[in-house]
Design a protein around this motif. Structure first.
Motif, short mmCIF file in Angstrom:
data_model
loop_
_atom_site.label_atom_id
_atom_site.label_comp_id
_atom_site.label_asym_id
_atom_site.label_seq_id
_atom_site.Cartn_x
_atom_site.Cartn_y
_atom_site.Cartn_z
N LYS A 1 0.81 -1.22 0.00
CA LYS A 1 0.00 0.00 0.00
C LYS A 1 0.85 1.27 0.00
CE LYS A 1 -4.20 -1.99 1.96
NZ LYS A 1 -5.26 -1.87 2.98
N ALA B 1 -13.58 1.20 -8.58
CA ALA B 1 -12.35 0.98 -7.82
C ALA B 1 -11.33 2.06 -8.17
CB ALA B 1 -11.77 -0.40 -8.14
N TYR B 2 -10.47 2.40 -7.21
CA TYR B 2 -9.45 3.45 -7.39
C TYR B 2 -10.09 4.73 -7.95
CZ TYR B 2 -6.81 -0.96 -7.57
OH TYR B 2 -6.33 -2.23 -7.32
N ASP C 1 -5.76 4.59 -12.29
CA ASP C 1 -6.14 3.19 -12.47
C ASP C 1 -7.64 2.94 -12.28
OD1 ASP C 1 -3.50 2.15 -12.89
OD2 ASP C 1 -3.11 2.51 -10.77
N GLU C 2 -8.43 4.00 -12.26
CA GLU C 2 -9.86 3.87 -11.98
C GLU C 2 -10.53 2.84 -12.89
OE1 GLU C 2 -12.87 7.33 -11.29
OE2 GLU C 2 -12.96 6.84 -13.44
N ARG D 1 -11.65 -6.98 -10.61
CA ARG D 1 -11.20 -6.73 -9.25
C ARG D 1 -10.00 -7.62 -8.91
NH1 ARG D 1 -11.57 -7.69 -3.86
NH2 ARG D 1 -12.18 -5.90 -2.56
N ALA E 1 -6.89 -6.49 -10.88
CA ALA E 1 -6.35 -5.22 -10.39
C ALA E 1 -5.63 -5.41 -9.06
CB ALA E 1 -7.48 -4.20 -10.24
N ARG E 2 -6.17 -6.24 -8.21
CA ARG E 2 -5.55 -6.46 -6.90
C ARG E 2 -4.21 -7.18 -7.05
NH1 ARG E 2 -8.65 -8.07 -1.36
NH2 ARG E 2 -6.91 -7.65 0.01
N LYS F 1 -1.70 -4.42 -8.52
CA LYS F 1 -1.30 -3.32 -7.65
C LYS F 1 -0.97 -3.77 -6.23
CE LYS F 1 -3.31 0.67 -7.81
NZ LYS F 1 -2.18 1.50 -8.30
N TRP G 1 -3.16 -4.06 -3.86
CA TRP G 1 -4.23 -3.57 -2.98
C TRP G 1 -5.37 -3.06 -3.85
CZ3 TRP G 1 -5.87 1.61 -3.14
CH2 TRP G 1 -5.07 2.46 -3.92
N ILE G 2 -6.53 -2.93 -3.25
CA ILE G 2 -7.66 -2.36 -3.97
C ILE G 2 -8.60 -1.68 -2.99
CG2 ILE G 2 -9.10 -4.46 -3.86
CD1 ILE G 2 -10.02 -3.74 -6.76
N ASP H 1 -12.49 -0.32 -3.32
CA ASP H 1 -13.65 -0.22 -4.21
C ASP H 1 -14.91 0.04 -3.40
OD1 ASP H 1 -13.42 -2.77 -3.12
OD2 ASP H 1 -14.39 -3.76 -4.81
#
Length: 253
Positions: free
Chosen positions: A40, A207-208, A213-214, A232, A235-236, A239, A241-242, A244
């Motif tokens: 994070k 998310a985001y 990265d939305e 989801r 993306a997790r 990155k 983390w997420i 949303d």
């Protein structure tokens, strides 16, 4: 006397910050950043970007502190969170006493708004109640992920004369009843909406929110659920983390 500010900085976009917050940022001597681990670091970088962008006098200091983890051995959810908060109380008490002079101001930059599913107000109240260090504090509101979600999907949260409820993924099934009109869900790490696929609902998911990265998805729950789960998960992994948020409602025209 020392003064602490809890400043809402919005849901992820550095421009989701109020003029009041910008004014207060320029009063701060020390910023306290909570490090939640390597996954994070984006959250720490965003806070640093906010400071770099809006503060004119760069003489402020940043103090980073490791966030304690919740004890998985405590099975009761409320007890586990309360124990975690107590650990934070002791940490923040120590760093405020150590890092702030009597005439200085410090700040915690709160993701979204300090009043919504954030623990800092409760923790600061507990630090004061312990009576070991004296300071004043003020709360500066911010734009929540709920507001960002509605704006990005270009919708109102409620229809005419309707209500809006806000809950967490953990409480979703208990909150969603036959009379629920519009339900906003935060902190759902398990896609709990998948347990409602038999209901005629529309989902507006994001998310985001406001970030580069939305990701946005909108559609009938039965059709959009698999798409959200796929996006989801990917993306997790990418990155680490997420964050949303989503809204469930009856299909809108």
């Amino acid at each position: 006397m020392r003064k602490i500010y809890l400043i809402g900085i919005g849901a992820g976009n550095p421009e989701y910050i109020t003029m009041q917050a910008v004014k207060v940022l320029n009063l701060i001597d020390v910023f306290f950043f909570t490090d939640k681990g390597e996954a994070k670091q984006d959250l720490v970088h965003l806070r640093k970007e906010v400071c770099q962008r809006y503060i004119q006098d760069k003489s402020y200091r940043i103090v980073e502190v490791n966030d304690p983890t919740r004890d998985p051995a405590i099975t009761d959810y409320t007890a586990r969170v309360e124990h975690w908060h107590q650990e934070r109380v002791l940490i923040y008490e120590q760093i405020i006493a150590r890092e702030l002079e009597d005439d200085q101001s410090g700040a915690f930059l709160i993701w979204g708004d300090p009043s919504l599913y954030d623990s800092m107000i409760r923790i600061i109240d507990q630090v004061i109640a312990r009576g070991l260090i004296a300071f004043e504090y003020e709360v500066i509101p911010g734009i929540t992920s709920i507001q960002a979600l509605a704006a990005r999907h270009r919708v109102t949260l409620n229809g005419i004369g309707e209500t809006v409820s806000i809950t967490t993924g953990r409480k979703l099934l208990a909150t969603m009843t036959s009379t629920t009109e519009n339900l906003v869900v935060m902190l759902d790490g398990h896609c709990t909406f998948e347990k409602l696929l038999d209901q005629e609902l529309e989902i507006l998911w994001g998310a985001y929110l406001g970030m580069d990265d939305e990701i946005l998805v909108r559609g009938k729950l039965g059709e959009a659920s698999a798409v959200i789960e796929e996006k989801r998960t990917a993306a997790r992994i990418r990155k680490g983390w997420i964050m949303d948020t989503y809204m469930l409602c009856k299909p809108r025209e």
